[in-house]
Design a protein around this motif. Structure first.
Motif, PDB file in Angstrom:
ATOM      1  N   GLN A 169      -8.605 -11.702   4.486  1.00 39.98           N
ATOM      2  CA  GLN A 169      -9.416 -12.833   4.745  1.00 39.98           C
ATOM      3  C   GLN A 169      -9.316 -13.926   3.939  1.00 39.98           C
ATOM      4  O   GLN A 169      -9.527 -15.103   4.350  1.00 39.98           O
ATOM      5  N   PHE A 214     -10.050  -6.951   6.446  1.00 40.54           N
ATOM      6  CA  PHE A 214     -11.041  -7.243   5.074  1.00 40.54           C
ATOM      7  C   PHE A 214     -10.102  -7.875   3.810  1.00 40.54           C
ATOM      8  O   PHE A 214     -10.515  -8.895   3.449  1.00 40.54           O
ATOM      9  N   ASN A 215      -8.894  -7.593   3.845  1.00 40.45           N
ATOM     10  CA  ASN A 215      -8.073  -7.889   2.737  1.00 40.45           C
ATOM     11  C   ASN A 215      -7.271  -9.097   2.909  1.00 40.45           C
ATOM     12  O   ASN A 215      -6.591  -9.432   1.750  1.00 40.45           O
ATOM     13  N   SER A 223       0.906  -1.168  -0.105  1.00 39.42           N
ATOM     14  CA  SER A 223      -0.250  -0.007   0.107  1.00 39.42           C
ATOM     15  C   SER A 223       0.844   1.407  -0.069  1.00 39.42           C
ATOM     16  O   SER A 223       1.878   1.401   0.574  1.00 39.42           O
ATOM     17  N   ALA A 245      -3.998   4.231  11.994  1.00 38.10           N
ATOM     18  CA  ALA A 245      -3.305   3.490  10.733  1.00 38.10           C
ATOM     19  C   ALA A 245      -2.023   3.155  10.684  1.00 38.10           C
ATOM     20  O   ALA A 245      -1.299   3.567  11.565  1.00 38.10           O
ATOM     21  N   LEU A 266      -2.816   2.063   6.398  1.00 35.28           N
ATOM     22  CA  LEU A 266      -3.982   1.098   6.311  1.00 35.28           C
ATOM     23  C   LEU A 266      -4.608   1.101   7.516  1.00 35.28           C
ATOM     24  O   LEU A 266      -4.000   1.216   8.536  1.00 35.28           O
ATOM     25  N   LYS A 267      -5.836   0.898   7.602  1.00 36.75           N
ATOM     26  CA  LYS A 267      -6.544   0.589   9.013  1.00 36.75           C
ATOM     27  C   LYS A 267      -6.613  -0.672   9.292  1.00 36.75           C
ATOM     28  O   LYS A 267      -6.794  -1.618   8.176  1.00 36.75           O
ATOM     29  N   TYR A 308      -8.976  -2.837  10.386  1.00 40.27           N
ATOM     30  CA  TYR A 308      -9.935  -3.405   9.817  1.00 40.27           C
ATOM     31  C   TYR A 308     -10.305  -3.510   8.285  1.00 40.27           C
ATOM     32  O   TYR A 308     -10.746  -4.393   7.579  1.00 40.27           O
ATOM     33  N   SER A 309      -9.798  -2.534   7.564  1.00 41.87           N
ATOM     34  CA  SER A 309      -9.337  -2.687   6.237  1.00 41.87           C
ATOM     35  C   SER A 309      -8.111  -3.893   6.016  1.00 41.87           C
ATOM     36  O   SER A 309      -8.479  -4.539   4.764  1.00 41.87           O
ATOM     37  N   ILE A 310      -7.198  -3.829   6.830  1.00 38.75           N
ATOM     38  CA  ILE A 310      -6.375  -4.873   6.492  1.00 38.75           C
ATOM     39  C   ILE A 310      -7.205  -6.348   6.911  1.00 38.75           C
ATOM     40  O   ILE A 310      -6.848  -7.149   5.989  1.00 38.75           O
TER      41      ILE A 310
END
Ligand code: ZN
Ligand code: ZN
Ligand code: ZN
Ligand code: ZN
Lengths: 132, 132
Positions: B35, B32-33, B21, B66, B25-26, B28-30
């Motif tokens: 999973q 999500f990515n 990135s 972040a 990155l946050k 919870y965005s991590i």
DNA sequence: TAATTTATTGTTATATTATAACAATGTGTA
DNA sequence: TACACATTGTTATAATATAACAATAAATTA
């Protein structure tokens, strides 16, 4: 309507509490402590905190998600802040050092960025905790 | 058992993502990515992040909650960090300025505190946003 | 003063960030 | 193998923060 240059009731209540505290307070601890004064919802506290930070009456300790009253009469806005934080007892002190603030306020790098604001947090052991 | 000096699978997965990135990155965005790679719970991400911060592979931008990959080969631990943050586009850059780091690492005040660590965040407008 | 505008407040609900607790699994050491 | 201990997986929950919108209060101006 001109820009507000006084504190509203909620802002004053929150500020009074934060100023009485010798250490940073968390938002929900503030909430708990002002419930008897009528602030019942998180938003009422967060809104007051936002405004108080904006006008420099308090600062947010970012690494702790906590708020302290400004002890530095120069801080009319929260745009140049420095703190020392003891990692053992969590004591936080606002650093009031004109050399440091001058150095940082004038700092430039080659990025082409103009900095209008900074926040610095130092970590270590305070005198007390060092001697334990 | 000796102290771990390599990355575990989860840590490597999270690090790969953060390094790819260009921006912070946050958590919870991590989550999500990663999973699809098998990390299904927040704790798996937070534990990896904690370790990666500890060993200096990534840093936490405290004011943004972040995480960014370290671009500075000197950062073996996250104990002397400085960032510039654009308040308009949120671009974050790690500042690698030896004068600044020397100045801050040697900083002393009259508090009797010995600082072992600092984090500095500068805010302003980046070149791009300034010219809009 | 009455009408208008704007800031602030109150309220409910919900989003976002982060950790507790504990069982299961893996890895190095004796 | 037996042991110690680090890491993982999992569920639940704690802690921090904001969205949305109706109600109220304060300043402006007609
Ligand atoms: Zn201050
Ligand atoms: Zn201490
Ligand atoms: Zn770094
Ligand atoms: Zn920008």
């Amino acid at each position: 309507m001109q820009k507000q240059n006084f504190l509203t009731k909620n802002q004053q209540i929150v500020l009074d509490l934060v100023e009485k505290s010798s250490q940073p307070l968390k938002a929900y601890s503030i909430l708990f402590n002002v419930q008897k004064k009528g602030l019942k919802a998180p938003l009422q506290v967060y809104r007051a905190l936002d405004k108080l930070v904006e006008i420099g009456k308090i600062h947010k300790i970012e690494s702790r998600n906590a708020f302290v009253a400004c002890k530095n009469s120069n801080c009319v806005v929260s745009n140049a802040t420095a703190f020392s934080i003891c990692e053992s007892c969590e004591k936080v002190t606002e650093i009031n050092n004109s050399k440091l603030s001058k150095y940082l306020s004038n700092f430039e790098d080659n990025s082409g960025m103009k900095y209008s604001k900074y926040n610095l947090e130092f970590f270590g052991l305070c005198k007390k905790c060092k001697n334990k």
